[in-house]
Design an enzyme around this catalytic site. Structure first.
Site, mmCIF file in Angstrom:
data_model
loop_
_atom_site.group_PDB
_atom_site.id
_atom_site.type_symbol
_atom_site.label_atom_id
_atom_site.label_comp_id
_atom_site.label_asym_id
_atom_site.label_seq_id
_atom_site.Cartn_x
_atom_site.Cartn_y
_atom_site.Cartn_z
ATOM 1 N N CYS A 21 0.809 -1.222 0.000
ATOM 2 C CA CYS A 21 0.000 0.000 0.000
ATOM 3 C C CYS A 21 0.844 1.274 0.000
ATOM 4 O O CYS A 21 0.306 2.369 -0.206
ATOM 5 C CB CYS A 21 -0.949 -0.006 1.196
ATOM 6 S SG CYS A 21 -2.002 -1.482 1.270
ATOM 7 N N HIS A 45 -3.489 6.879 1.983
ATOM 8 C CA HIS A 45 -3.894 5.562 1.505
ATOM 9 C C HIS A 45 -5.253 5.239 2.105
ATOM 10 O O HIS A 45 -5.482 5.399 3.313
ATOM 11 C CB HIS A 45 -2.856 4.526 1.929
ATOM 12 C CG HIS A 45 -3.344 3.117 1.849
ATOM 13 N ND1 HIS A 45 -3.903 2.583 0.712
ATOM 14 C CD2 HIS A 45 -3.367 2.120 2.772
ATOM 15 C CE1 HIS A 45 -4.250 1.329 0.937
ATOM 16 N NE2 HIS A 45 -3.935 1.028 2.178
ATOM 17 N N ASN A 57 -10.168 -0.778 0.294
ATOM 18 C CA ASN A 57 -8.714 -0.681 0.265
ATOM 19 C C ASN A 57 -8.205 -1.291 -1.036
ATOM 20 O O ASN A 57 -8.230 -2.500 -1.215
ATOM 21 C CB ASN A 57 -8.138 -1.424 1.477
ATOM 22 C CG ASN A 57 -6.624 -1.349 1.542
ATOM 23 O OD1 ASN A 57 -5.946 -1.037 0.561
ATOM 24 N ND2 ASN A 57 -6.062 -1.669 2.714
#
Length: 398
Positions: free
Chosen positions: A174, A324, A354
């Site tokens: 990520c 993020h 996500n």
């Protein structure tokens, strides 16, 4: 623990004035501060520059880089919280309260991550008005390539790049897109590259245990891209960065390699011990949610504050906070720590979940195309995730 920081050059009055104008026009006030540029290498005199010739070998040149185009792509299949409630013990309220997520997109049928990444890249090139043949590097930030040896060359092929630009993958989960931005800046400043595609794309749905409600509710698939272009030092759009990793935290978030159970049952032929090696694959994502939450709430604001300090800025000087998109509670906690109001937070987590390395460029692209992010706006962005890795960058759009 490993870390990297942006090297700071001297103040640039033109850059300072441009950034102050951006903040003044967007919020009706201005602050006195000095912005500093990041250098991956130092400047040389014009006479020295002539002696270096025109080759693209690493050299010491005072150059800047700027973000001039963005694009994104998502799979057609949308999976809602109510859809997940049909396969695991959960419900829409339980998921939304704990994560802020309501929907996610998942690759299905003939969808491929390479196609998504290529679509996002095309859109970024169109916005930037850059021809595919003028791209001299493609950075594919992903932890889920469709080829063990990397997907980036397939992106340049799909785009029709005829000059065979250097294309390679960056694996940092990520945090990947932020690392890609910094890598692009260093290639431009130190390597003489001019137009670099930085793509964040992941299909974590392929590594999710869809019977585990603790993880399957979180992840989705997507791709996002930006064009990073060389420019004069006075136009530089990457002010500072701060990057870290800590292998001790791997136990909290991983998808480790595992032996094929069928091969294990068959054993070996007895001629050479433990040979031939058994076929391997990767396990589903394993995560200690509480520890990852603590890690993010502690490390991310520290990293952003560090990068802001290197850039000569503070939280009041930024137009947008773009993190993020992992969990809305993490985003809110970091914003509170940095004293950034809700109206200056970019978040599309509710719609996509996500999406790992894709989350920052996906959210950025939507914010740019909606007109919220305008040329000259200063953005504090940060990625964090498996590794553990985390990092931040202070950038200016356009």
């Amino acid at each position: 623990m490993a870390n990297a920081s942006g090297f700071l050059g001297s103040s640039v009055p033109a850059l300072r004035r441009a950034t102050q104008h951006s903040i003044s026009s967007s919020r009706g006030s201005s602050s006195e501060f000095v912005s500093k540029r990041v250098f991956c290498c130092s400047a040389v005199q014009d006479s020295d520059r002539q002696s270096l010739g025109d080759s693209r070998s690493p050299r010491l040149v005072s150059r800047g880089c700027k973000l001039i185009g963005s694009g994104s792509a998502i799979p057609a299949l949308q999976v809602s919280n109510d859809d997940l409630a049909k396969i695991v013990d959960t419900n829409d309220e339980w998921i939304t309260v704990r994560t802020g997520i309501r929907n996610r997109r998942v690759l299905s049928g003939k969808d491929s991550l390479t196609n998504l990444a290529s679509e996002a890249a095309r859109k970024a090139l169109e916005m930037a008005q850059v021809d595919a043949n003028d791209v001299d590097m493609v950075l594919m930030c992903t932890s889920t390539p469709e080829d063990l040896f990397g997907s980036a060359p397939q992106i340049s092929k799909a785009l029709g790049c005829k000059k065979n630009p250097l294309s390679y993958d960056i694996t940092a989960a990520c945090s990947g897109f932020v690392l890609g931005l910094v890598s692009a800046a260093c290639h431009i400043r130190g390597g003489g590259f001019n137009n670099i595609l930085v793509i964040g794309a992941d299909s974590l749905s392929r590594y999710v245990d869809w019977t585990d409600r603790g993880t399957c509710i979180l992840f989705g698939d997507a791709a996002g891209a930006v064009v990073v272009q060389s420019c004069d030092a006075e136009e530089d759009g990457l002010f500072a960065f701060d990057l870290h990793s800590d292998g001790d935290g791997q136990r909290h978030l991983k998808a480790a390699i595992k032996e094929d159970e069928v091969d294990k049952a068959l054993g070996h032929n007895g001629s050479i011990r433990d040979f031939p090696p058994r076929r391997s694959s990767y396990s589903c994502i394993q995560m200690n949610g509480k520890e990852v939450f603590r890690f993010a709430c502690r490390s991310v604001p520290q990293s952003i504050e560090s990068a802001l300090g290197k850039a000569g800025l503070n939280g009041s000087n930024i137009d947008w906070l773009l993190l993020h998109q992992a969990n809305q509670r993490i985003i809110d906690a970091v914003a509170t720590r940095l004293e950034v109001p809700q109206e200056r937070i970019i978040s599309n987590l509710a719609n996509y979940g996500n999406t790992s390395a894709a989350s920052i460029p996906l959210a950025l692209d939507e914010a740019v195309r909606s007109g919220n992010v305008k040329p000259g706006h200063v953005i504090a962005t940060a990625g964090f995730g498996a590794g553990l890795t985390w990092g931040s960058a202070i950038i200016r759009w356009g």
